[in-house]
Design a protein around this motif. Structure first.
Motif, PDB file in Angstrom:
ATOM      1  N   LEU A   1       0.832  -1.204   0.000  1.00 37.06           N
ATOM      2  CA  LEU A   1       0.000   0.000   0.000  1.00 37.06           C
ATOM      3  C   LEU A   1       0.864   1.251   0.000  1.00 37.06           C
ATOM      4  N   ALA A   2       1.979   1.211   0.744  1.00 33.48           N
ATOM      5  CA  ALA A   2       2.854   2.385   0.820  1.00 33.48           C
ATOM      6  C   ALA A   2       3.515   2.674  -0.522  1.00 33.48           C
ATOM      7  N   ASP A   3       3.983   1.627  -1.208  1.00 30.77           N
ATOM      8  CA  ASP A   3       4.603   1.832  -2.524  1.00 30.77           C
ATOM      9  C   ASP A   3       3.618   2.507  -3.476  1.00 30.77           C
TER      10      ASP A   3
ATOM     11  N   LEU B   1       2.745   6.219  -2.181  1.00 34.94           N
ATOM     12  CA  LEU B   1       3.836   7.177  -2.406  1.00 34.94           C
ATOM     13  C   LEU B   1       3.911   7.570  -3.877  1.00 34.94           C
ATOM     14  N   GLY B   2       3.762   6.584  -4.762  1.00 35.86           N
ATOM     15  CA  GLY B   2       3.780   6.897  -6.194  1.00 35.86           C
ATOM     16  C   GLY B   2       2.662   7.849  -6.571  1.00 35.86           C
ATOM     17  N   ASN B   3       1.456   7.587  -6.074  1.00 33.58           N
ATOM     18  CA  ASN B   3       0.315   8.454  -6.386  1.00 33.58           C
ATOM     19  C   ASN B   3       0.486   9.848  -5.800  1.00 33.58           C
ATOM     20  N   ILE B   4       0.974   9.918  -4.569  1.00 39.25           N
ATOM     21  CA  ILE B   4       1.149  11.207  -3.897  1.00 39.25           C
ATOM     22  C   ILE B   4       2.178  12.061  -4.630  1.00 39.25           C
ATOM     23  N   ILE B   5       3.263  11.439  -5.036  1.00 37.93           N
ATOM     24  CA  ILE B   5       4.300  12.186  -5.775  1.00 37.93           C
ATOM     25  C   ILE B   5       3.750  12.658  -7.120  1.00 37.93           C
ATOM     26  N   ASN B   6       2.978  11.815  -7.789  1.00 43.30           N
ATOM     27  CA  ASN B   6       2.373  12.213  -9.070  1.00 43.30           C
ATOM     28  C   ASN B   6       1.398  13.369  -8.907  1.00 43.30           C
ATOM     29  N   GLN B   7       0.827  13.525  -7.713  1.00 43.07           N
ATOM     30  CA  GLN B   7      -0.096  14.627  -7.452  1.00 43.07           C
ATOM     31  C   GLN B   7       0.624  15.925  -7.100  1.00 43.07           C
TER      32      GLN B   7
ATOM     33  N   SER C   1       5.720  17.513  -2.727  1.00 43.03           N
ATOM     34  CA  SER C   1       7.190  17.511  -2.772  1.00 43.03           C
ATOM     35  C   SER C   1       7.826  17.231  -1.421  1.00 43.03           C
ATOM     36  N   THR C   2       7.007  17.201  -0.352  1.00 34.83           N
ATOM     37  CA  THR C   2       7.503  16.865   0.981  1.00 34.83           C
ATOM     38  C   THR C   2       6.526  15.867   1.600  1.00 34.83           C
ATOM     39  N   ILE C   3       7.058  14.735   2.077  1.00 32.95           N
ATOM     40  CA  ILE C   3       6.199  13.671   2.588  1.00 32.95           C
ATOM     41  C   ILE C   3       6.731  13.207   3.944  1.00 32.95           C
ATOM     42  N   PHE C   4       5.851  13.236   4.951  1.00 36.35           N
ATOM     43  CA  PHE C   4       6.167  12.711   6.274  1.00 36.35           C
ATOM     44  C   PHE C   4       5.449  11.377   6.449  1.00 36.35           C
ATOM     45  N   VAL C   5       6.214  10.325   6.749  1.00 35.61           N
ATOM     46  CA  VAL C   5       5.652   8.988   6.973  1.00 35.61           C
ATOM     47  C   VAL C   5       5.890   8.640   8.435  1.00 35.61           C
ATOM     48  N   THR C   6       4.824   8.428   9.194  1.00 36.95           N
ATOM     49  CA  THR C   6       4.957   8.287  10.643  1.00 36.95           C
ATOM     50  C   THR C   6       5.162   6.853  11.110  1.00 36.95           C
ATOM     51  N   SER C   7       5.269   5.892  10.204  1.00 38.81           N
ATOM     52  CA  SER C   7       5.419   4.482  10.571  1.00 38.81           C
ATOM     53  C   SER C   7       6.820   3.981  10.232  1.00 38.81           C
ATOM     54  N   PRO C   8       7.634   3.596  11.229  1.00 38.63           N
ATOM     55  CA  PRO C   8       8.984   3.087  10.945  1.00 38.63           C
ATOM     56  C   PRO C   8       8.991   1.863  10.040  1.00 38.63           C
ATOM     57  N   GLN C   9       7.958   1.013  10.139  1.00 38.45           N
ATOM     58  CA  GLN C   9       7.970  -0.213   9.352  1.00 38.45           C
ATOM     59  C   GLN C   9       7.772   0.027   7.864  1.00 38.45           C
ATOM     60  N   LEU C  10       7.463   1.263   7.472  1.00 39.60           N
ATOM     61  CA  LEU C  10       7.312   1.595   6.049  1.00 39.60           C
ATOM     62  C   LEU C  10       8.574   2.256   5.479  1.00 39.60           C
ATOM     63  N   ILE C  11       9.673   2.154   6.209  1.00 36.20           N
ATOM     64  CA  ILE C  11      10.873   2.884   5.807  1.00 36.20           C
ATOM     65  C   ILE C  11      11.445   2.389   4.479  1.00 36.20           C
ATOM     66  N   ASP C  12      11.346   1.084   4.192  1.00 35.74           N
ATOM     67  CA  ASP C  12      11.871   0.578   2.924  1.00 35.74           C
ATOM     68  C   ASP C  12      11.092   1.145   1.743  1.00 35.74           C
ATOM     69  N   SER C  13       9.786   1.301   1.900  1.00 34.63           N
ATOM     70  CA  SER C  13       8.980   1.938   0.847  1.00 34.63           C
ATOM     71  C   SER C  13       9.415   3.385   0.650  1.00 34.63           C
ATOM     72  N   CYS C  14       9.741   4.054   1.761  1.00 36.49           N
ATOM     73  CA  CYS C  14      10.221   5.435   1.667  1.00 36.49           C
ATOM     74  C   CYS C  14      11.507   5.511   0.850  1.00 36.49           C
ATOM     75  N   VAL C  15      12.421   4.574   1.105  1.00 36.62           N
ATOM     76  CA  VAL C  15      13.699   4.586   0.390  1.00 36.62           C
ATOM     77  C   VAL C  15      13.488   4.293  -1.094  1.00 36.62           C
TER      78      VAL C  15
ATOM     79  N   ALA D   1      10.889   4.919  -2.911  1.00 38.98           N
ATOM     80  CA  ALA D   1      10.325   6.112  -3.548  1.00 38.98           C
ATOM     81  C   ALA D   1      11.373   7.210  -3.676  1.00 38.98           C
ATOM     82  N   ALA D   2      12.232   7.343  -2.658  1.00 43.59           N
ATOM     83  CA  ALA D   2      13.230   8.414  -2.659  1.00 43.59           C
ATOM     84  C   ALA D   2      14.294   8.213  -3.736  1.00 43.59           C
ATOM     85  N   VAL D   3      14.733   6.964  -3.944  1.00 41.39           N
ATOM     86  CA  VAL D   3      15.768   6.739  -4.959  1.00 41.39           C
ATOM     87  C   VAL D   3      15.194   6.890  -6.366  1.00 41.39           C
ATOM     88  N   ASP D   4      13.885   6.664  -6.508  1.00 43.66           N
ATOM     89  CA  ASP D   4      13.238   6.882  -7.808  1.00 43.66           C
ATOM     90  C   ASP D   4      12.905   8.352  -8.044  1.00 43.66           C
ATOM     91  N   HIS D   5      12.736   9.111  -6.952  1.00 41.56           N
ATOM     92  CA  HIS D   5      12.348  10.529  -7.054  1.00 41.56           C
ATOM     93  C   HIS D   5      13.232  11.371  -6.129  1.00 41.56           C
TER      94      HIS D   5
END
Length: 644
Positions: free
Chosen positions: A341-343, A346-352, A355-369, A371-375
């Motif tokens: 769900l996070a992947d 994040l893709g949809n949010i960036i497409n919208q 430009s700044t995204i706060f993710v409050t769940s540590p277990q979603l950190i890999d999805s954050c990375v 998205a970050a390396v792609d954008h």
């Protein structure tokens, strides 16, 4: 032809020999007997017939033939020697039939020293063979506290389950992390199919890694493989083509440099000092130019009305939107609680256009990375601590400062010194909070004993311990439960039928978010970044406290005036830096003394994995946790010492 090949091999050997001599280094093969003269050996074990990597064969057991080879195991003796004739004959046999006879070696610290078969190794090294069959005797060094020794024993435990000897790491804990990422438990024997799948995936990756990654980086292919698995997952790595692996390595270039950095985390303990506005900013303030609003997204794994943690962050988001309403547009996205769900989110949010995204769940950190390396143009921050990803930033608060103050208040008010403490998860920084509370209580009440329990344990009522022990003063959860009548939060007094709230630690997430977003708007976001080179990167972790205004405490009217005054004195000392809540010599539950001096370092506080001796309770192991807690603890959980 074989004598010609010997001549070519000898040229390479002489080049290696002269290179070592010119640098003042030993030019021959190392001898294991010489190494063991200064080592205490714990024992030996026979591993039987094993396929060993050629790259890990580095020397000889005895000094008998060591001078016949350069340090790269190629021949040094003249071409008219008997040695050269035998080497050439072996070379011919290898080209015509292949060398099949196993050699004999001793293994020490996962490096192999030849007992029998030096020339076979030399020939195969020259022809670039990847491995050879060998009868292996393992020589175990006595355990000690050196990094090399600890890494080796982590390897020995991994080898016991897998029989894999070709992967190595430079960071402690990597073998266990590899198993975690693969979803495997230590102590579980691998099947032949699992070994084959892993070997295929790893060796395919290692080939790409060696051709693609900067050789100046002090990391192994194993380090790179683990980095890719952490971001993309093991299943994807098993199926990846050469082109896909090369793409991954390109995207993760900065992360690999961070992996190679000795101390990869740069902690930001205070906000960057605001600089005086430049001429451009002054002109813009006088003659403002219309700027589009900064679009800021918040990703929550639950709704604010069912989670105290999310409720606190939602209050912070609302504060941010209120104070910067002319410059910022914020949106919260809820129930994003899996990587899949996070992947997608994040893709949809960036497409919208966020430009700044706060993710409050540590277990979603890999999805954050991912998205970050792609954008790389998007700023992504994850609410966690002690993570070493360069592509994103992480943030948390020094809540242990507030916990110390509530401990002081509890110790002052509780006459018998028996105080309860309810913790949530054994995460980085949590143990420092527990110890700070316990030491604050003991500072004003030498008899103070802290009874510790956890909300994350299976099949257990977390308040049962306190009822059984007739404990009245309890440090509960930090946040008020939304839409709940319970008053079991903060420091409270438990009577038979009532709860009296006394003191509450406060997380001012709004202050945190406002300051970070102002840095982005003012163009000072980059000011936090430490100096970097092509072989050194650091991950930025924000860890602000009371001095930054992101942590505070609130006292109720039921707290005596003298106790409030004492709390205020300690609070002022923490804010000014005059007083460190955790410092000096602290004795833990095992009687070991920890000298914090004028205050433990931030790294020591974050990774603290021991409890002060006035705490009754323990840090829970993974097996005792609720299922929904395991994923979080695997990502951000403090690693407790295991009995050897």
């Amino acid at each position: 032809m074989s004598i010609v090949e010997y001549g070519d091999a000898r040229k390479l050997a002489m080049r290696d020999y002269r290179s070592h001599v010119s640098r003042g280094e030993y030019p021959f093969l190392p001898v294991l007997d010489d190494i063991l003269n200064s080592i205490t050996v714990a024992g030996e074990s026979n591993l039987g017939l094993v396929d060993i990597p050629m790259d890990f064969i580095v020397g000889t057991r005895t000094a008998g033939r060591t001078n016949a080879f350069s340090s790269n195991f190629l021949p040094l003796l003249s071409e008219d020697s008997e040695f050269a004739s035998k080497w050439s004959a072996l070379s011919t046999a290898h080209l015509e039939e292949g060398i099949r006879d196993p050699i004999k070696v001793c293994e020490f610290l996962n490096r192999f020293y030849v007992v029998e078969g030096n020339k076979r190794v030399s020939v195969l090294k020259f022809f670039g063979a990847e491995s050879i069959h060998a009868y292996v005797t393992r020589i175990l060094p006595q355990r000690n506290d050196t990094r090399e020794n600890k890494l080796y024993y982590e390897f020995v435990e991994f080898y016991r389950d897998t029989g894999i000897n070709y992967i190595e790491f430079t960071k402690l804990g990597s073998f266990r992390l590899l198993l975690d990422e693969m979803g495997k438990q230590p102590g579980t024997l691998w099947t032949d199919e699992e070994k084959q799948d892993f070997s295929s995936a790893y060796h395919y990756f290692a080939k790409c890694f060696r051709s693609k990654v900067n050789r100046k980086l002090s990391i192994t292919p194993g380090d790179g493989f683990l980095t890719c698995i952490k971001v993309y997952g093991y299943e994807k790595m098993k199926e990846a083509t050469e082109e896909q692996i090369n793409t991954m390595l390109s995207k993760l270039k900065e992360e690999l440099v961070t992996t190679a950095t000795e101390n990869p985390v740069a902690l930001s303990m205070q906000p960057v000092q605001e600089k005086k506005p430049g001429l451009t900013k002054i002109i813009n303030n006088i003659l403002p130019v219309a700027q589009p609003k900064l679009k800021v997204a918040f990703i929550y794994d639950k709704r604010p009305d069912v989670s105290t943690w999310i409720y606190g962050h939602e209050m912070g988001r609302m504060h941010l939107e209120e104070v910067l309403k002319d410059k910022v547009e914020t949106t919260a996205f809820t129930y994003i609680n899996t990587e899949e769900l996070a992947d997608k989110a994040l893709g949809n949010i960036i497409n919208q256009g966020y430009s700044t995204i706060f993710v409050t769940s540590p277990q979603l950190i890999d999805s954050c990375v991912r998205a970050a390396v792609d954008h790389p143009e998007v700023r992504i921050l994850n609410c966690s601590l002690n993570t070493s990803y360069h592509s994103i930033r992480t943030y948390y608060s020094r809540i242990y400062e507030a916990k110390f103050l509530t401990g002081v208040a509890a110790g002052a008010m509780c006459e018998d010194g028996r105080i309860g403490y309810l913790a949530d998860y054994p995460l980085y920084g949590t143990i420092a909070s527990i110890n700070a509370f316990a030491l604050g209580a003991r500072m004003v009440n030498p008899r103070a004993k802290i009874y510790l329990d956890w909300t994350c344990l299976k099949d257990k009522d977390p308040l049962e311990l306190f009822r059984r022990e007739n404990i009245n003063y309890i440090s509960g959860m930090d946040n008020i439960k939304p839409k709940a009548a319970s008053r079991e939060f903060g420091l409270y007094l438990l009577n038979e039928d009532t709860r009296e709230n006394l003191m509450l630690p406060v997380w001012n997430w709004g202050v945190f978010y406002e300051r970070l977003v102002r840095d982005i708007l003012d163009g000072t976001w980059k000011a936090e970044e430490p100096e970097e080179t092509s072989v050194s990167r650091k991950a930025i972790n924000y860890w602000w406290g009371m001095s930054a205004g992101v942590i505070d405490v609130i006292c109720s009217s039921k707290v005596p005036a003298a106790t409030k005054r004492m709390v205020d004195i300690f609070k002022n000392g923490i804010i000014t830096g005059f007083f460190a809540p955790l410092g000096g010599i602290i004795t833990d539950q095992n009687g070991i003394q920890h000298d914090g001096g004028d205050g433990f370092s931030p790294e020591e506080l974050i990774k603290m994995d021991w409890l002060a001796d006035n705490i009754i309770g323990s840090i829970p192991e993974e097996w005792s946790l609720k299922d929904e807690s395991v994923a979080l603890v695997k990502v951000s959980g403090v690693k407790t010492p295991k009995l050897e």
